[in-house]
Design a protein around this motif. Structure first.
Motif, PDB file in Angstrom:
ATOM      1  N   ASN A 112     -14.010   0.387  -1.499  1.00  0.00           N
ATOM      2  CA  ASN A 112     -12.769  -0.091  -2.118  1.00  0.00           C
ATOM      3  C   ASN A 112     -13.007  -1.446  -2.769  1.00  0.00           C
ATOM      4  O   ASN A 112     -13.437  -2.388  -2.114  1.00  0.00           O
ATOM      5  CB  ASN A 112     -11.668  -0.198  -1.055  1.00  0.00           C
ATOM      6  CG  ASN A 112     -10.300  -0.445  -1.672  1.00  0.00           C
ATOM      7  OD1 ASN A 112     -10.110  -1.367  -2.436  1.00  0.00           O
ATOM      8  ND2 ASN A 112      -9.352   0.398  -1.306  1.00  0.00           N
ATOM      9  N   GLU A 144     -14.176   3.918   1.914  1.00  0.00           N
ATOM     10  CA  GLU A 144     -13.089   4.887   2.031  1.00  0.00           C
ATOM     11  C   GLU A 144     -13.532   6.211   1.421  1.00  0.00           C
ATOM     12  O   GLU A 144     -14.567   6.289   0.751  1.00  0.00           O
ATOM     13  CB  GLU A 144     -11.824   4.382   1.332  1.00  0.00           C
ATOM     14  CG  GLU A 144     -12.002   4.167  -0.156  1.00  0.00           C
ATOM     15  CD  GLU A 144     -10.754   3.642  -0.833  1.00  0.00           C
ATOM     16  OE1 GLU A 144      -9.801   3.269  -0.123  1.00  0.00           O
ATOM     17  OE2 GLU A 144     -10.723   3.605  -2.082  1.00  0.00           O
ATOM     18  N   GLU A 172       0.839  -1.191   0.000  1.00  0.00           N
ATOM     19  CA  GLU A 172       0.000   0.000   0.000  1.00  0.00           C
ATOM     20  C   GLU A 172       0.876   1.243   0.000  1.00  0.00           C
ATOM     21  O   GLU A 172       1.503   1.571   1.000  1.00  0.00           O
ATOM     22  CB  GLU A 172      -0.919  -0.009   1.229  1.00  0.00           C
ATOM     23  CG  GLU A 172      -1.840   1.180   1.314  1.00  0.00           C
ATOM     24  CD  GLU A 172      -2.886   1.202   0.208  1.00  0.00           C
ATOM     25  OE1 GLU A 172      -3.435   2.276  -0.054  1.00  0.00           O
ATOM     26  OE2 GLU A 172      -3.144   0.139  -0.384  1.00  0.00           O
TER      27      GLU A 172
END
Length: 925
Positions: A433, A440, A416
């Motif tokens: 997501n 998110e 990430e």
């Protein structure tokens, strides 16, 4: 939406950054959606940075206590020392700075400020990351760290038998020792026992510490206004709150470290890498990566590999050039042009409305030069370069895979990557997501994203059309100036050019001046478009830094591609292709006669254009990269000469160097990729291009190294797995290069018409020759025009014609006057056109098939690297598992011992109680 706690990194409109003017139309976002990182509550006391005096240790890299290492430097001007009448204007800056530094200390960082030795208005804030903070952000950034020394035996090198020779081409191993290899894993703070920590002060390298410090600086808050929180060092630098922010060099580049155990890496890099005397040596890539980070390391690795591969192309290109020089003496068609009995008796038609008649052998020197580049060797070299570029890209992929393994970046993109602060600050919409399934926040909806991208694409297209418009303007200039030069030369008005007048032709003068103007236009449009491209990319708001750089790279390269290569494409594929014939010329805008090629052909003009642009670009870049930084640093030292007797600390010495912008490497890549395009796209017209590129790159490596090491502040280390968006760009250029070189040979050079004449029209039924020959080609390639058939008034031009002239010749394949199809294309024209198209199709298919086979046969990742990656993953998993079991066992052992002890105690008590119960009974019995 709740408005409790709002953050931002920038404002849309800020009227007066120095004064107390209010912000207009602030974009605000809920704090709950953004990282706050120990924010200071409103009304809480703001801790101020401790100020200490310089301890007269100029090369110290530590705080005054000599224990805490300096990980980053912040520089600002003390607002209290400003002029009294302006002091109030800077109070807002002071408030922001003090709050920002208090936020850093709240986040666990340690700060220490020291006044400047040279300028009493400057203050230097030293930033230190304690061990706990380092562990926290090493886990956040997924930094891979050693868990155990690597015991996998490396495969022996194929060059080991030539060590006595190859060692002279590598850096001194006594100075730059090979680093110990380790098994690595992403760091986890709660599993420190799993990692190979011998010394906490050395566990995290200075590059890692600087990278984590920069990340924290980009997240720290600097102002609270109501329910609005602002964060990030970038805004503070742009608004002048801080003048600079940078990590420190580890010493002087020309002074050896006094500590033998800890040599200055900067000193080693200068002596073994940046020094021009080492131009023939390989680069110490591991040390470059360790000192500057993977992003800089991968750039120099790519540049070095590209230069090494250029050496092969340069040798073949030089051989092709030598072959052209040798064949110049045996070129039949060139001899016919220079022969006074052939070329000396052929009168050519005027090439413009005010041009004069000219004799063919006046282009003798040009035709001789053209024969050097326009020969069979050029065809072979063009095919070779098409194969070479495939091998270059495939072998680079393999080499890049090895670097990914050695530098622990194999899984970098799979992890990430943290979003940019500018992206985080505008997240107001919810989205699920698709990977994690977690809700998110994003800065815009799908439609909003489409609108932003559409605006970006439209802006890029507008600027590309602007370039095309400038190209059309240059074409009109060429047409107008060509007429002017022809008139001036015909009337002998250019007396100032008397020494070189015999070498100046209207075509040559027009080509050179247009090339110079084109170069100036390119440079001006570059400066303007650079700002536009950055603005567009900022407007699109990419999520991560990698996305940002890739988006900007594609925009800049599309513009640069059109900007740099458009004039070359015009000369190669447009100029001289649609001109008509003397009796019916094609005119642009109904006024300007379409531009014809130089009497020697368009190929020599294309060579001239390439030489001017490549040479001018190299000179311009060297001025920017070498002279400007050196001149700025020299002027700064001259202005500070009055205090040279004072002892200047390390952080102030670095402040006097030039900063490297965040897009510094972008321009280095762009320069090389543009050069790569010149070397591959138009190499059929200039076989010496790889030679010139090789010479330039040998200097470029050392110049860039010298600039990074001696003239610039230390760049903030960044992680990178590969060269990013430049890889598909190089692949696109490689594919396009096959088509362009095939079309240059077919349509720009005269190779195909000569071959058609040799095999078809030099023998019966088109000629009386019994054997294939090139004799008579010049006469066959020139058509006849009857002067009386011209619809224009040729009275003035006829005065320059030989007496009794009734016809003239021009370059084309058309029937002569008096033929039933006069001035129409003849059979030879259609033979030549068919041969050109067939040549392009056959060559493209053969080369593309060869490229496909090579790409399939050569794996992107070497087999040995694949096995080592699998082996390392397996061993890493086993090590972590075993370490975790040992850790669990060690933690459970006291509990087990307590349990056993407790159970034993209880058992003893029960046994005593039982005995106590049984005793009276036994006594009674």
């Amino acid at each position: 939406m709740s408005t409790d706690g709002i953050e931002e990194t920038d404002s849309l409109c800020e009227t007066d950054e120095l004064g107390d003017a209010e912000l207009c139309e602030e974009v605000v976002y809920a704090q709950e959606f953004l990282p706050t990182y120990q924010s200071i509550r409103e009304g809480e006391t703001v801790t101020k940075t401790q100020v200490v005096e310089f301890n007269d240790k100029p090369e110290s890299l530590f705080f005054n206590d000599g224990i805490r290492r300096i990980d980053f430097i912040l520089v600002y001007e003390d607002e209290d020392k400003k002029e009294f009448e302006k002091r109030n204007m800077y109070q807002r800056r002071k408030r922001r700075r003090e709050y920002f530094e208090a936020s850093l200390m709240k986040m666990g960082l340690e700060l220490e400020a020291t006044p400047s030795v040279v300028n009493d208005k400057l203050m230097f804030v030293k930033v230190h990351l304690p061990w706990d903070v380092l562990c926290t952000y090493a886990e956040v950034l997924h930094i891979k760290l050693p868990i155990r020394p690597n015991d996998i035996t490396p495969r022996p090198s194929m060059w080991r038998f030539f060590t006595c020779i190859t060692k002279h081409f590598y850096p001194d191993e006594k100075l730059i020792q090979k680093e110990v290899e380790y098994f690595t894993a992403p760091f986890e703070k709660n599993r420190q026992d799993c990692f190979y920590i011998n010394d906490k002060d050395l566990f995290f390298t200075p590059a890692m510490r600087s990278r984590m410090a920069c990340y924290i600086l980009s997240k720290a808050q600097y102002e609270i206004r109501g329910n609005i929180n602002k964060f990030g060092i970038t805004k503070l630098l742009n608004t002048g709150v801080y003048k600079a922010a940078y990590p420190l060099h580890d010493g002087k580049f020309n002074v050896k470290s006094k500590e033998e155990a800890y040599p200055s890496e900067r000193y080693l890099l200068y002596n073994e890498w940046a020094n021009p005397k080492n131009f023939y040596k390989m680069q110490p890539l591991d040390l470059i990566r360790k000192y500057y980070g993977e992003k800089v390391g991968i750039y120099f690795a790519w540049l070095g590999f590209y230069t090494m591969m250029l050496a092969v192309a340069a040798v073949v290109g030089l051989g092709c050039f030598i072959y052209g020089l040798k064949s110049q003496e045996t070129s039949t068609w060139s001899k016919e042009v220079c022969d006074p009995n052939i070329g000396g008796k052929i009168v050519m038609c005027p090439q413009c409305d005010l041009c004069k008649y000219w004799i063919l052998n006046s282009t003798c020197e040009t035709s001789q030069k053209l024969s050097i580049f326009d020969n069979f060797g050029t065809l072979v070299f063009a095919v070779f370069m098409s194969i070479w570029v495939t091998l270059f890209l495939e072998f680079w992929k393999r080499y890049q895979a090895e670097l990914e393994y050695e530098w622990d970046t194999v899984e970098f993109l799979e992890q990430e990557e943290p979003p940019r602060p500018e992206y985080e600050a505008r997240c107001i919409y919810e989205r699920k997501n698709p990977v994690t399934g977690i809700t998110e926040k994003v800065p815009f909806t799908f439609c909003g994203r489409c609108v932003r991208i559409s605006i970006g694409i439209g802006t890029v297209c507008f600027w590309i059309f602007l370039i095309l418009a400038s190209i059309v303007a240059i074409i009109v200039y060429r047409l107008a100036v060509f007429i002017t030069f022809s008139y001036q030369l015909r009337n002998n008005n250019l007396k100032n050019l008397e020494p070189i007048k015999e070498y100046v032709t209207p075509q040559m003068a027009t080509s050179v001046t247009a090339s110079l103007i084109s170069f100036v236009v390119i440079m001006i449009l570059n400066i303007l478009y650079e700002r536009v491209a950055i603005w567009i990319t900022n407007f699109e708001l990419p999520r991560t830094r990698t996305d940002y750089e890739n988006s900007l790279t594609m925009k800049m390269f599309l513009f640069q591609f059109v900007n740099y290569y458009s004039s070359c494409f015009y000369i190669a594929f447009v100029k001289g292709k649609i001109v008509g014939y003397p009796g019916k010329p094609v005119k642009l805008l109904g006024e300007y006669r379409s531009e014809e090629c130089d009497p020697g052909g368009c190929l020599i003009e294309l060579t001239t254009q390439l030489a001017i642009i490549m040479g001018g670009k190299a000179i311009w870049n060297n001025i920017q990269e070498v002279l400007l930084p050196w001149a700025k640093n020299w002027l700064f030292r001259r202005c500070s000469s009055s205090v040279t007797e004072k002892v200047i600390p390390r952080w102030e010495q670095d402040y006097q160097l030039q900063p490297i912008s965040q897009l510094g490497l972008f321009y280095e890549y762009l320069e090389m990729v543009i050069q790569f395009g010149f070397v591959t796209l138009f190499v059929a017209s200039f076989p010496l291009a790889p030679v010139l590129a090789l010479i330039n790159n040998l200097f470029e490596i050392r110049v860039d190294a010298w600039k990074f090491t001696t003239q610039s502040r230390r760049i903030v280390p960044q992680k990178a797995q590969d060269i990013g968006a430049w890889q598909p760009i190089l692949q696109g250029i490689a594919i396009l290069a096959v088509a362009t070189n095939a079309m240059i040979i077919a349509f720009t050079s005269d190779m195909i018409p000569r071959l058609v004449y040799y095999w078809s029209f030099s023998v019966f039924p088109y000629s009386d020759n019994t054997e294939h020959t090139m004799q008579g080609y010049i006469n066959s390639s020139l058509s006849v025009f009857n002067i009386s058939d011209s619809p224009f008034d040729l009275t003035d031009i006829a005065m320059s014609a030989p007496s009794n002239l009734t016809t003239c010749r021009y370059r084309d394949f058309r029937y002569p006057p008096g033929h039933p199809w006069q001035y129409e294309h003849n059979i030879q024209y259609w033979h030549v056109l068919g041969a050109k198209l067939a040549f392009i199709i056959v060559v493209e298919h053969i080369v593309y098939l060869t490229k496909f086979i090579l790409s399939y046969v050569i794996p992107d990742v070497p087999y040995a690297v694949k096995e080592r990656i699998k082996r390392e993953k397996y061993l890493t998993h086993v090590i972590l598992h075993e370490t975790s079991l040992k850790l669990v066992t060690r933690r459970l052992k006291p509990l087990i011992d307590d349990k056993i002890s407790h159970d034993a105690t209880n058992f003893n008590k029960e046994e005593i109680e039982m005995k106590a119960t049984l005793t009276p009974i036994e006594e009674n019995n």
